[in-house]
Design a protein around this motif. Structure first.
Motif, PDB file in Angstrom:
ATOM      1  N   ALA A  19     -42.130  37.826 -18.764  1.00 11.63           N
ATOM      2  CA  ALA A  19     -43.340  37.910 -17.884  1.00 11.63           C
ATOM      3  C   ALA A  19     -44.559  38.707 -17.842  1.00 11.63           C
ATOM      4  N   LEU A  20     -45.679  38.150 -18.094  1.00 13.96           N
ATOM      5  CA  LEU A  20     -46.810  39.810 -18.320  1.00 13.96           C
ATOM      6  C   LEU A  20     -47.025  40.297 -17.799  1.00 13.96           C
ATOM      7  N   PRO A  51     -42.563  46.552 -17.558  1.00  8.46           N
ATOM      8  CA  PRO A  51     -41.239  47.106 -16.996  1.00  8.46           C
ATOM      9  C   PRO A  51     -39.824  47.785 -17.299  1.00  8.46           C
ATOM     10  N   GLY A  74     -47.435  50.897 -27.201  1.00  5.28           N
ATOM     11  CA  GLY A  74     -45.996  50.795 -26.267  1.00  5.28           C
ATOM     12  C   GLY A  74     -46.482  49.689 -25.032  1.00  5.28           C
ATOM     13  N   ARG A 111     -39.101  50.395 -18.654  1.00  6.48           N
ATOM     14  CA  ARG A 111     -39.878  51.440 -20.121  1.00  6.48           C
ATOM     15  C   ARG A 111     -39.215  52.990 -18.740  1.00  6.48           C
ATOM     16  N   THR A 148     -49.983  43.411 -27.918  1.00  5.65           N
ATOM     17  CA  THR A 148     -50.732  42.299 -29.131  1.00  5.65           C
ATOM     18  C   THR A 148     -49.973  41.349 -28.137  1.00  5.65           C
ATOM     19  N   MET A 149     -49.918  41.135 -27.400  1.00  3.45           N
ATOM     20  CA  MET A 149     -49.831  40.051 -26.194  1.00  3.45           C
ATOM     21  C   MET A 149     -50.978  39.941 -26.194  1.00  3.45           C
ATOM     22  N   ASP A 178     -42.852  48.869 -34.308  1.00  3.54           N
ATOM     23  CA  ASP A 178     -42.180  48.172 -32.982  1.00  3.54           C
ATOM     24  C   ASP A 178     -40.676  47.767 -33.277  1.00  3.54           C
TER      25      ASP A 178
HETATM   26  P1  ADP Z   1     -48.995  47.888 -28.423  1.00  5.27           P
HETATM   27  O1  ADP Z   1     -49.943  47.855 -26.972  1.00  5.27           O
HETATM   28  O2  ADP Z   1     -48.571  49.452 -28.933  1.00  5.27           O
HETATM   29  O3  ADP Z   1     -49.457  47.295 -29.511  1.00  5.27           O
HETATM   30  P2  ADP Z   1     -46.507  46.353 -28.374  1.00  5.27           P
HETATM   31  O4  ADP Z   1     -47.560  44.997 -28.342  1.00  5.27           O
HETATM   32  O5  ADP Z   1     -46.289  46.418 -29.984  1.00  5.27           O
HETATM   33  O6  ADP Z   1     -47.405  47.481 -27.662  1.00  5.27           O
HETATM   34  O7  ADP Z   1     -45.696  45.883 -27.362  1.00  5.27           O
HETATM   35  C1  ADP Z   1     -44.465  47.381 -27.328  1.00  5.27           C
HETATM   36  C2  ADP Z   1     -43.587  46.268 -26.685  1.00  5.27           C
HETATM   37  O8  ADP Z   1     -43.609  46.037 -25.203  1.00  5.27           O
HETATM   38  C3  ADP Z   1     -43.230  45.056 -27.589  1.00  5.27           C
HETATM   39  O9  ADP Z   1     -41.595  45.586 -28.119  1.00  5.27           O
HETATM   40  C4  ADP Z   1     -43.421  43.884 -26.945  1.00  5.27           C
HETATM   41  O10 ADP Z   1     -42.775  42.353 -27.334  1.00  5.27           O
HETATM   42  C5  ADP Z   1     -42.879  44.976 -25.674  1.00  5.27           C
HETATM   43  N1  ADP Z   1     -43.651  43.677 -24.217  1.00  5.27           N
HETATM   44  C6  ADP Z   1     -44.764  43.445 -24.356  1.00  5.27           C
HETATM   45  N2  ADP Z   1     -45.739  43.423 -22.935  1.00  5.27           N
HETATM   46  C7  ADP Z   1     -44.619  42.993 -22.769  1.00  5.27           C
HETATM   47  C8  ADP Z   1     -43.889  42.056 -20.304  1.00  5.27           C
HETATM   48  N3  ADP Z   1     -45.165  42.159 -20.289  1.00  5.27           N
HETATM   49  N4  ADP Z   1     -42.662  43.000 -20.763  1.00  5.27           N
HETATM   50  C9  ADP Z   1     -41.500  43.253 -21.439  1.00  5.27           C
HETATM   51  N5  ADP Z   1     -41.766  43.559 -23.050  1.00  5.27           N
HETATM   52  C10 ADP Z   1     -43.168  43.772 -22.791  1.00  5.27           C
END
Ligand code: ADP
Ligand code: MG
Length: 710
Positions: free
Chosen positions: A283-284, A464, A314, A466, A318-319, A569
């Protein structure tokens, strides 16, 4: 000997030459070609440069103190006559010159180390019985008073008014140009061109903000008549610097958003949410959702998006990028994302392919190292519109890369790129929407100045689960203990990064030391584990292979140079050991540390360091005390200064010479409002009262014409 309040600076002496503000310094009286050369070392080329060479600080020497009244530790100005001079050699290679100065019957000793040539100078002064003025920190013990390495000068007929008996400017100086000389030259420059200096701030801005005029400020900043007048001058000049900056930003922003009609996408939040739910395995966070909503609003607004997505390492940027891409693609446009390293581009390609291909979308990877045939294929599919998403490095902005319908440009790790590169990628489309992402937590203060032309979304929440990364600073003698700690994590199935010392001189040396370290670790420290090596001299497909093996947990330990610094990552990696950590800057350390703590596991960062400098110790302390990227960034800014911060030089913005972004934050906010209101009311700076401002921006060569014309 005491002196009263300083005389006001005289107006221009009758008959003094008039020299223009932009005239080369050698034409200023008293400079000449030799002098111009020396001043060039301070980056001073024109008379105006010299006048903008503001004092580093000021000393109130308007009143001399008496030796008898001086307290231990106090900074004092004293005036007296040289009565004895001697040089002793207490140790080989050490000369100790002592000068005894008499101030109405009380004496003080001036001491210099290893400057035996001073003896001759002072003997001459003793013979002449001319008073000298000294300034420095007094040490009192019993009856004797000593100042080590004081600033001093003789009282001449001419320079008396510049260096003593007033509030005295202390300039950032250099070898070959003494303070006293600089003061004289600045005075000459003021005499020569003060009358020519134009007021650039509009009258009502001056009035409303109670600012003193340009000429007055310039005179008082160098030779203040009083402390309140100095304050008023500083405030005015700080205001002016920020105001110029903010006006440029306001104009840039107007050029990029208001005037610019952009592609208007149809965005359906429900559909997007469904798509994401289908492909994203978690979930975002609320912060991610908010950023996506803000981007959606931009994309459907009809104006070109110009947004900065800021979020600590972290935080899941990316999402957010993925969601933005989906919106573009669903509207029939292509999206491109540019990353600063091949390794990161490769990683993005893997992630986006995994998530997007199930939706029937195709992703291309464009990097410099790919074979000619591959490249041709990629180019063809992008130009032909068969591919929806392009992931790449700088290779994306090369000639020959074309898009059928580029609607969205994303720059990852934006601080690694300049404004020009951002624009180069945007030029591949017809005013595409732009999203820049940065994991370098720019302090809020700096966001306003560097990115004041962008809208900002912040990911202020980590996914969540972390756990904070426990950070320890260890010295060499604790090495075996550090390895024992890592061993524990390895035996639990975690992975470990070891980051090699930074060697700035050459990539080759760096690669060599990385190779040696990895051999040592593989053979002597952890023979039972699988150790990989990654450095900048390896071929791209070798790098990819190593990264892929680490990703797949075919390697337990990755010994690496800073090539892993951004973006990498691997959530199962939970320990990072950084060798010679004090060689890295704070921002870089924070980025490196961000390689761990990306999953559910408790994580550790070990800084191996024996810092030799105060600054190095301060950095280690900051790292162990906080994991908050914003705090670290502010500390970094404090330790390094804004000039050095994250390539401000690349940002195409004026340098700050007197304003300090942290200290003068309140003025910055004040100017921001004023400048944006002014540009709102007079977008082309066409009004009569804004002409001087317009001219000064034009002179500044900061691309002002480009902004107003476009
Ligand atoms: P950054 O902001 O440093 O680019 P990333 O996009 O690489 O971070 O995301 C860091 C890690 O957290 C990745 O492994 C990603 O899959 C994971 N992640 C991202 N969004 C969530 C979320 N909402 N819930 C759990 N894990 C997430
Ligand atoms: Mg990232």
């Amino acid at each position: 000997m005491t002196a009263g309040r300083a005389e006001p600076m005289p107006a221009r002496k009758p008959g003094a030459d008039v020299v223009r503000w932009d005239a080369p310094l050698q034409f200023l009286k008293g400079v000449g070609p030799q002098g111009a050369l020396a001043l060039g070392k301070l980056n001073l080329r024109t008379v105006g440069d010299l006048l903008r060479h503001y004092p580093r600080r000021w000393e109130d020497r308007s009143n001399f103190q008496r030796v008898a009244d001086v307290q231990n530790g106090e900074f004092v100005s004293l005036c007296g006559i040289v009565i004895a001079v001697s040089t002793a050699y207490p140790k080989p290679r050490m000369a100790l010159t002592k000068v005894l100065v008499d101030d109405d019957g009380a004496a003080l000793t001036l001491t210099w180390f290893n400057q035996p040539y001073l003896e001759k100078t002072f003997l001459a002064l003793k013979a002449a019985r001319r008073p000298i003025v000294v300034y420095g920190q007094a040490r009192r013990s019993g009856w004797s008073l000593e100042i080590q390495n004081p600033e001093w000068e003789e009282i001449g007929e001419d320079d008396a008014t510049f260096s003593t008996n007033r509030i005295v400017p202390i300039y950032p100086a250099t070898e070959g140009v003494r303070q006293t000389r600089l003061r004289k030259l600045v005075d000459a420059a003021l005499q020569a061109c003060l009358d020519e200096i134009e007021e650039t701030l509009p009258p009502d801005v001056l009035l409303r903000h109670r600012l003193v005029g340009a000429q007055n400020a310039l005179r008082q900043i160098h030779f203040p008549d009083s402390l309140p007048e100095l304050d008023a001058a500083r405030r005015r000049l700080i205001f002016e610097e920020f105001f110029t900056l903010q006006t440029l930003l306001a104009l840039r922003r107007r050029a990029s958003s208001h005037d610019a009609r952009g592609l208007s996408f149809t965005v359906s939040p429900e559909r997007l949410r469904d798509d994401l739910k289908q492909i994203v395995p978690f979930a975002l966070t609320r912060a991610q959702q908010r950023a996506i909503d803000e981007i959606g609003a931009d994309l459907s607004s009809g104006r070109a998006m110009n947004r900065l997505l800021q979020g600590d390492v972290g935080s899941g940027k990316t999402m957010v990028a993925l969601a933005a891409m989906l919106m573009a693609v669903e509207n029939g446009y292509q999206a491109a994302i540019m990353a600063p390293t091949e390794i990161l581009a490769q990683q993005h390609a893997i992630v986006f392919r995994r998530l997007l291909e199930p939706l029937g979308l195709s992703v291309e990877l464009a990097t410099g190292s790919r074979g000619a045939k591959d490249k041709a294929g990629v180019r063809e599919r992008l130009a032909g519109g068969q591919s929806h998403v392009a992931v790449g490095t700088h290779a994306l902005i090369q000639e020959g890369v074309e898009f059928a319908k580029l609607g969205l440009v994303i720059i990852d790790e934006q601080h690694r790129f300049g404004v020009l590169q951002r624009q180069a990628l945007a030029k591949k489309g017809q005013r595409p929407h732009i999203l820049v992402m940065t994991a370098t937590p720019i302090p809020r203060t700096l966001t306003l100045t560097l990115y004041g032309d962008l809208d900002v979304s912040v990911l202020d929440e980590l996914p969540p689960g972390r756990k904070p990364i426990a950070t320890h600073w260890k010295t060499q003698d604790k090495r075996s203990q550090v390895y024992a700690g890592a061993q524990r994590f390895l035996s639990e199935g975690r992975q470990v990064y070891v980051v090699c010392p930074l060697i700035e001189e050459s990539e080759k040396l760096q690669a060599k030391s990385a190779t040696q370290l990895s051999e040592h670790i593989a053979n002597e420290v952890f023979p039972q584990y699988r150790v990989g090596l990654l450095h900048g001299q390896m071929k791209p497909d070798e790098k990819d292979a190593v990264m892929a093996r680490f990703n797949a947990h075919d390697l337990d330990i990755l010994v690496s140079t800073t090539v892993i610094e951004v973006g990498i990552d691997v959530p199962n990696a939970s320990v990072i050991i950084i060798e010679d950590a004090d060689r890295f800057g704070l921002a870089q350390l924070h980025q490196l540390r961000g390689r761990v703590g990306r999953g559910q596991h408790a994580s550790f960062c070990v800084l191996m360091a024996e810092p030799k400098t105060e600054d190095g110790r301060a950095r280690m302390a900051v790292m162990t005390e906080t994991g908050d990227g914003f705090k670290i960034a502010e500390e970094d800014l404090r330790l390094r200064g804004p000039g050095e911060f994250y390539g401000t030089k690349q940002s195409g913005l004026p340098e700050m010479t007197i304003a300090d972004i942290l200290r003068d934050m309140d003025v910055l906010l004040e100017t921001r409002e004023t400048a944006f209101a002014l540009v709102e009311a007079d977008p082309k700076l066409a009004r009569a009262e804004n002409q001087p401002l317009r001219r000064s921006l034009e002179r500044s060569k900061l691309g002002f014409e480009l902004i107003t014309v476009s």
